[in-house]
Design a protein around this motif. Structure first.
Motif, PDB file in Angstrom:
ATOM      1  N   ARG A 188       1.014  -1.178  -0.055  1.00 50.42           N
ATOM      2  CA  ARG A 188       0.087   0.126   0.037  1.00 50.42           C
ATOM      3  C   ARG A 188       0.825   1.175  -0.096  1.00 50.42           C
ATOM      4  NH1 ARG A 188      -3.193  -3.261   3.572  1.00 50.42           N
ATOM      5  NH2 ARG A 188      -2.150  -2.211   5.571  1.00 50.42           N
TER       6      ARG A 188
ATOM      7  N   GLU B 172       0.942   4.234  -2.744  1.00 50.21           N
ATOM      8  CA  GLU B 172       1.006   5.670  -2.453  1.00 50.21           C
ATOM      9  C   GLU B 172       2.156   6.508  -3.215  1.00 50.21           C
ATOM     10  OE1 GLU B 172       0.427   5.979   1.869  1.00 50.21           O
ATOM     11  OE2 GLU B 172      -1.284   5.053   1.644  1.00 50.21           O
TER      12      GLU B 172
ATOM     13  N   GLN C  65       1.587   6.586  -6.797  1.00 53.84           N
ATOM     14  CA  GLN C  65       0.644   7.644  -6.860  1.00 53.84           C
ATOM     15  C   GLN C  65       1.287   9.249  -6.962  1.00 53.84           C
ATOM     16  OE1 GLN C  65      -2.849   7.556  -4.651  1.00 53.84           O
ATOM     17  NE2 GLN C  65      -3.698   9.354  -5.559  1.00 53.84           N
TER      18      GLN C  65
END
Length: 596
Positions: free
Chosen positions: A479, A483, A486
């Protein structure tokens, strides 16, 4: 520096500034790229060590399973499988050693060396165990076959002798104690076996039988072969804990290495983030320092250019003032037209000089905007490259999570097998209880199998819990990587928008440059018209034409130098220098004095 012309000085200053900007951009690019490559190499090496360490544990568990199959079934096929598995373990340890040396892992070589030594010890203990198993053999060969033959020889002699029921009872007791000892390896049964054999010898020697000597000798052979079989079992029993402990040592070292590498991965990731923050800080400091340095450099070059020009202006201003006053006294008739033309010429010259300076600045801005556009394109390519790297890293983390889930499923299967084994052990214990005394030894074996199945199930559950925890941590890391991915995507979009803005600025600068060139051309045409009117004024004042031409030329040069040095915002230096010159000119005799 004093020998250089003004143009050369300007070109030198501009070239030096461009070179500094290029070097600074290259250094920033190199530093960021080097930091990214170093982090990719370290992360790949640490992940490889962690994966290979887990692979060593899995292969070791497979070797232990094959080892138990061999000891149970005594099939040489499992020996070849164990050797291939040990070869795979050594290959994985070799790869771990190579990666550890590549990244200079603390104590990496010592730990892998200990693992190799433990693997070699495990292989040696297993080879000894194999030799003992082959020496023990089966009821048709080996020590067990020899024991069976010796027992059958005694039984044959007793059958030939006839009668002798007491000796037959002792012989059957010996056979029962021998079987109980082989099943339980309890020295109590061995002592009973030896005592019964001694009683058999005493009773056989006390009877007058033709085959008493042969029976005593057969009993001795039976005892000797049984003793060899007992020593073989004792050695195997002593060797098995060593085999188990060496396997556990390899597993413990592999797990410790995987845990250490996992900790180092987190630490290196934190160090990389800190290094990126430090690099960003240094880039900001470098930009500020470069700006201050360029400001100081601009001040130095400006002063080196304006200082000699000020001296020339000071000298030319006096001469221009004197010649202007003499020209006014000589040509009063054309003073109005000449003065107007001079003022217009001066204004147009100042305007042309200002436009030329604006044109140069506009062209420089256009060139700088084009270079900035190229740099933004390069930065956008670098961000795209870093985004691809982050996507590859995210994919690798997903593969690790998938492998952990498969391992978790395998351990669940082991737990189910252990549960079924425990049920089979309970069934065997029930059957042994039904068999009574004859199944006592088998009951002990069934109990040990049940205990082993229970420990196996507990170990599988503990391992499953650890793998589940690792899986959760891996998902958390995935995760975080998503992030970061992104974030890089947002940076890429921002870089694209900045590149579009810089491109628009470059286009606007080019259009401004064209507009300034057109205005400069129009001013040149106006200057030509003004020169024409000045020529007409000179025709009407032929007497003062020579002096006026020289005075105007000197005034134009002074004005150009003045605008170059002081700019239009300052008080004209010529206006401050002419009044003293005019006072000196008034003291000179005029043209009327000569007529008188």
């Amino acid at each position: 520096m004093r020998e250089l012309s003004i143009g050369k000085r300007l070109y030198l200053a501009f070239g030096f500034i461009v070179a500094l900007a290029f070097i600074s951009g290259w250094l920033v690019n190199y530093k960021v790229k080097k930091l990214g490559d170093s982090f990719d190499v370290l992360l790949g090496s640490y992940s490889g060590i962690e994966l290979e360490s887990k692979e060593v544990v899995l292969k070791l568990l497979n070797a232990r399973r094959q080892e138990k199959n061999y000891l149970t079934r005594k099939d040489d096929l499992y020996i070849a499988q164990i050797k291939n598995t040990i070869k795979g373990i050594r290959s994985s340890i070799g790869l771990i050693t190579e990666l550890a040396q590549k990244i200079k892992l603390p104590d990496g070589r010592e730990k892998t060396q200990k693992m190799l030594l433990a693997v070699e010890a495990y292989e040696g203990h297993f080879s000894t165990m194999v030799a003992l198993v082959k020496q023990r053999g089966n009821p048709d060969s080996g020590l067990e076959g020899q024991v069976r033959l010796a027992s059958e020889k005694i039984e044959s002699l007793l059958n030939r002798q006839g009668g002798q029921d007491d000796l037959k009872m002792l012989y059957l007791g010996m056979c029962r104690y021998e079987k109980d000892f082989l099943l339980t390896q309890d020295n109590k049964f061995w002592d009973l076996f030896q005592k019964t054999a001694g009683d058999f010898k005493i009773q056989a020697q006390g009877k007058s039988m033709s085959r008493a000597g042969l029976l005593v000798q057969a009993i001795g052979d039976y005892q000797n072969t049984a003793s060899k079989l007992r020593e073989n079992l004792i050695q195997a029993k002593e060797k098995y804990p060593l085999l188990r402990d060496t396997a556990r040592a390899v597993e413990a070292q592999a797990r410790a290495l995987a845990k250490q590498v996992k900790t180092l991965i987190a630490k290196k990731r934190e160090q990389a983030l800190q290094q990126m923050e430090i690099t960003s800080t240094w880039i900001q400091i470098g930009v500020i320092s470069l700006g201050l340095f360029l400001a100081a450099l601009s001040f130095f070059f400006t002063r080196s250019i304006t200082r000699p020009i000020k001296k020339v202006i000071s000298r030319l201003s006096g001469s221009a003032g004197s010649m202007a006053l003499v020209s006014r006294q000589v040509s009063e008739a054309s003073s109005s037209l000449a003065a107007g033309s001079s003022q217009q010429a001066a204004s147009l010259e100042e305007t042309a000089a200002s436009l030329e300076e604006v044109s140069s600045m506009t062209r420089a801005n256009a060139e700088n905007a084009a270079k900035a556009d190229l740099l933004m394109d390069k930065n956008q390519e670098m961000v795209k490259h870093a985004n691809k790297r982050m996507e590859g890293l995210n994919l690798a983390m997903r593969e690790v999570a998938r492998s952990s889930e498969e391992t978790f499923a395998i351990l669940k299967t082991i737990d189910e097998i252990a549960f079924q084994t425990n049920i089979l052990a309970l069934n065997a214990a029930v059957e042994a209880a039904r068999a009574g005394q004859a199944g006592a030894g088998f009951s002990v074996v069934a109990e040990e199998v049940g205990n082993l199945a229970g420990r196996t199930a507990q170990a599988a559950r503990n391992t499953s819990q650890l793998i589940q925890e690792n899986l959760e941590k891996i998902k958390s890391s995935a995760r975080l990587l998503e992030e970061a991915n992104q974030f890089f995507s947002e940076v890429s979009v921002s870089s694209g928008e900045a590149g579009e803005l810089v491109s628009e600025i470059s286009s606007a600068s080019a259009e401004q440059s064209q507009g300034v060139e057109q205005i400069n051309q129009a001013v040149s045409e106006m200057d030509n018209d003004l020169q024409t009117r000045a020529t007409e004024a000179q025709r009407s004042a032929e007497i003062a034409e020579g002096m006026k031409r020289h005075s105007k030329g000197m005034a134009d040069m002074v004005i150009e130098l003045q605008s170059l040095v002081y700019g239009s915002a300052k008080e004209p230096f010529l206006d401050r220098a002419i009044p003293p010159a005019m006072e000196r000119a008034k003291a000179l005799p005029g043209p009327n004095t000569n007529n008188n």
